[in-house]
Design a protein around this motif. Structure first.
Motif, mmCIF file in Angstrom:
data_model
loop_
_atom_site.group_PDB
_atom_site.id
_atom_site.type_symbol
_atom_site.label_atom_id
_atom_site.label_comp_id
_atom_site.label_asym_id
_atom_site.label_seq_id
_atom_site.Cartn_x
_atom_site.Cartn_y
_atom_site.Cartn_z
ATOM 1 N N LEU A 55 -3.365 -12.085 -7.077
ATOM 2 C CA LEU A 55 -3.274 -13.447 -7.576
ATOM 3 C C LEU A 55 -2.962 -14.342 -6.387
ATOM 4 C CD1 LEU A 55 -1.072 -12.695 -10.701
ATOM 5 C CD2 LEU A 55 -3.558 -12.913 -10.616
ATOM 6 N N LEU A 56 -3.865 -15.254 -6.099
ATOM 7 C CA LEU A 56 -3.724 -16.134 -4.955
ATOM 8 C C LEU A 56 -3.471 -17.555 -5.444
ATOM 9 C CD1 LEU A 56 -3.924 -16.733 -1.912
ATOM 10 C CD2 LEU A 56 -6.405 -16.867 -2.202
ATOM 11 N N PHE A 57 -2.280 -18.067 -5.140
ATOM 12 C CA PHE A 57 -1.920 -19.430 -5.496
ATOM 13 C C PHE A 57 -1.906 -20.258 -4.220
ATOM 14 C CE2 PHE A 57 0.007 -16.759 -8.718
ATOM 15 C CZ PHE A 57 -0.367 -17.400 -9.886
ATOM 16 N N THR A 58 -2.454 -21.451 -4.306
ATOM 17 C CA THR A 58 -2.473 -22.321 -3.141
ATOM 18 C C THR A 58 -2.553 -23.774 -3.579
ATOM 19 O OG1 THR A 58 -3.576 -22.817 -1.043
ATOM 20 C CG2 THR A 58 -4.982 -22.133 -2.889
ATOM 21 N N CYS A 59 -2.057 -24.652 -2.707
ATOM 22 C CA CYS A 59 -2.139 -26.079 -2.983
ATOM 23 C C CYS A 59 -3.361 -26.685 -2.294
ATOM 24 C CB CYS A 59 -0.864 -26.772 -2.509
ATOM 25 S SG CYS A 59 -0.598 -26.680 -0.735
ATOM 26 N N GLN A 60 -4.154 -25.846 -1.650
ATOM 27 C CA GLN A 60 -5.313 -26.331 -0.914
ATOM 28 C C GLN A 60 -6.601 -25.868 -1.587
ATOM 29 O OE1 GLN A 60 -5.069 -25.669 3.289
ATOM 30 N NE2 GLN A 60 -2.839 -25.702 3.259
ATOM 31 N N SER A 61 -7.660 -26.593 -1.340
ATOM 32 C CA SER A 61 -8.950 -26.221 -1.929
ATOM 33 C C SER A 61 -9.797 -25.383 -0.982
ATOM 34 C CB SER A 61 -9.720 -27.485 -2.333
ATOM 35 O OG SER A 61 -9.939 -28.300 -1.195
ATOM 36 N N ASP A 114 0.824 -1.217 0.000
ATOM 37 C CA ASP A 114 0.000 0.000 0.000
ATOM 38 C C ASP A 114 0.853 1.261 0.000
ATOM 39 O OD1 ASP A 114 -2.448 -1.207 -0.097
ATOM 40 O OD2 ASP A 114 -2.978 -0.825 1.995
ATOM 41 N N LEU A 115 1.943 1.257 0.771
ATOM 42 C CA LEU A 115 2.772 2.453 0.892
ATOM 43 C C LEU A 115 3.724 2.643 -0.282
ATOM 44 C CD1 LEU A 115 3.651 2.347 4.694
ATOM 45 C CD2 LEU A 115 2.040 3.874 3.550
ATOM 46 N N LEU A 116 4.306 1.558 -0.755
ATOM 47 C CA LEU A 116 5.317 1.670 -1.806
ATOM 48 C C LEU A 116 4.737 1.591 -3.218
ATOM 49 C CD1 LEU A 116 8.113 -0.547 -0.220
ATOM 50 C CD2 LEU A 116 7.892 1.949 -0.168
ATOM 51 N N LEU A 117 3.609 0.947 -3.357
ATOM 52 C CA LEU A 117 2.979 0.768 -4.668
ATOM 53 C C LEU A 117 1.517 1.190 -4.581
ATOM 54 C CD1 LEU A 117 4.446 -2.803 -5.116
ATOM 55 C CD2 LEU A 117 5.326 -0.731 -6.193
ATOM 56 N N ALA A 169 -1.281 0.784 -8.733
ATOM 57 C CA ALA A 169 -0.889 -0.365 -7.929
ATOM 58 C C ALA A 169 -0.613 -1.575 -8.813
ATOM 59 C CB ALA A 169 -1.987 -0.689 -6.927
ATOM 60 N N CYS A 170 0.511 -2.203 -8.571
ATOM 61 C CA CYS A 170 0.815 -3.415 -9.322
ATOM 62 C C CYS A 170 0.100 -4.594 -8.660
ATOM 63 C CB CYS A 170 2.321 -3.649 -9.369
ATOM 64 S SG CYS A 170 3.023 -4.159 -7.811
ATOM 65 N N PRO A 171 -0.043 -5.680 -9.372
ATOM 66 C CA PRO A 171 -0.704 -6.850 -8.781
ATOM 67 C C PRO A 171 0.094 -7.398 -7.599
ATOM 68 C CG PRO A 171 -0.478 -7.105 -11.158
ATOM 69 C CD PRO A 171 0.311 -5.902 -10.769
ATOM 70 N N LEU A 172 -0.606 -7.999 -6.658
ATOM 71 C CA LEU A 172 0.029 -8.706 -5.557
ATOM 72 C C LEU A 172 -0.072 -10.194 -5.842
ATOM 73 C CD1 LEU A 172 -1.287 -6.948 -2.332
ATOM 74 C CD2 LEU A 172 0.936 -6.709 -3.417
ATOM 75 N N ILE A 173 1.011 -10.893 -5.622
ATOM 76 C CA ILE A 173 1.020 -12.337 -5.814
ATOM 77 C C ILE A 173 1.230 -12.974 -4.456
ATOM 78 C CG2 ILE A 173 2.174 -14.274 -6.929
ATOM 79 C CD1 ILE A 173 3.010 -12.255 -9.145
ATOM 80 N N LEU A 174 0.267 -13.774 -4.042
ATOM 81 C CA LEU A 174 0.341 -14.492 -2.772
ATOM 82 C C LEU A 174 0.398 -15.979 -3.073
ATOM 83 C CD1 LEU A 174 -2.395 -12.495 -0.821
ATOM 84 C CD2 LEU A 174 0.076 -12.175 -0.731
ATOM 85 N N ASP A 175 1.459 -16.626 -2.658
ATOM 86 C CA ASP A 175 1.652 -18.046 -2.925
ATOM 87 C C ASP A 175 1.639 -18.797 -1.601
ATOM 88 O OD1 ASP A 175 2.213 -20.490 -4.038
ATOM 89 O OD2 ASP A 175 4.289 -20.020 -4.530
#
Length: 194
Positions: free
Chosen positions: A168-174, A126-129, A134-140
């Motif tokens: 973008l939310l990546f996860t190995c769980q359902s 939020d502060l830097l971008l 705003a660029c996308p956030l990638i959460l793995d």
């Protein structure tokens, strides 16, 4: 003198050895010989203002970062933790609502520590971008240590942030997909995930 930035041939800062770091930091060097004391030579190095700029940036940004990360942490923990503080290396401590002493990361559960660092990452974004660029956030797999209660709170925060930034939310769980479907249906949206 032999200490100067132009001596550094290595262009990859991450691989600098101690000599490269010293040479790179020097923007000006000067040798002074005291004419009254012939054996006294003073080497004066003008070190790059990075250290001063870094201290100023920390002093200016740390309060904003702490405030924003604390707001996010409060939401992620359902109000259990109300504020965060960070030292120079971004090691964090969380303070519970109504308590005066902050708890360092080593005294928190793994799930709470992960909430703390998720709060920090989201606040930094939020502060830097900032928006509107705003660029996308990638959460793995950002929620692996979260129980279902923590996950529900986190997904609510993520959905709110997704209104103004792509996430973008990546996860190995359902469970995230199932829970997002539930959250979306609960908010009245008809195209939830099933």
């Amino acid at each position: 003198t032999d200490v100067r930035r132009s001596r550094v041939r290595n262009q990859d800062f991450a691989t600098f050895d101690i000599h490269d770091r010293v040479n790179y930091a020097v923007t000006r060097s000067e040798v002074l010989i005291d004419s009254e004391v012939a054996d006294t030579i003073t080497l004066s190095l003008a070190i790059d203002t990075l250290r001063e700029a870094n201290a100023e940036l920390q002093q200016r940004c740390s309060p904003m970062l702490g405030r924003r990360a604390g707001e996010i942490m409060s939401r992620l923990t359902g109000g259990k933790y109300s504020s965060l503080s960070f030292d120079r290396s971004l090691d964090a401590a969380a303070k519970r609502e109504g308590e005066t002493i902050a708890h360092e990361k080593s005294f928190l559960s793994e799930g709470t520590a992960d909430q703390l660092y998720l709060s920090l990452r989201l606040a930094l974004a939020d502060l830097l971008l900032p928006r509107p660029d705003a660029c996308p956030l990638i959460l793995d797999d950002a929620f692996l240590t979260f129980d279902d209660g923590r996950l529900a709170l986190a997904l609510g925060v993520i959905q709110e942030l997704a209104q103004s930034r792509q996430i973008l939310l990546f996860t190995c769980q359902s469970r995230e997909g199932r829970m997002l479907g539930y959250v979306m249906v609960a908010k009245g949206e008809k195209d939830g995930y099933n």
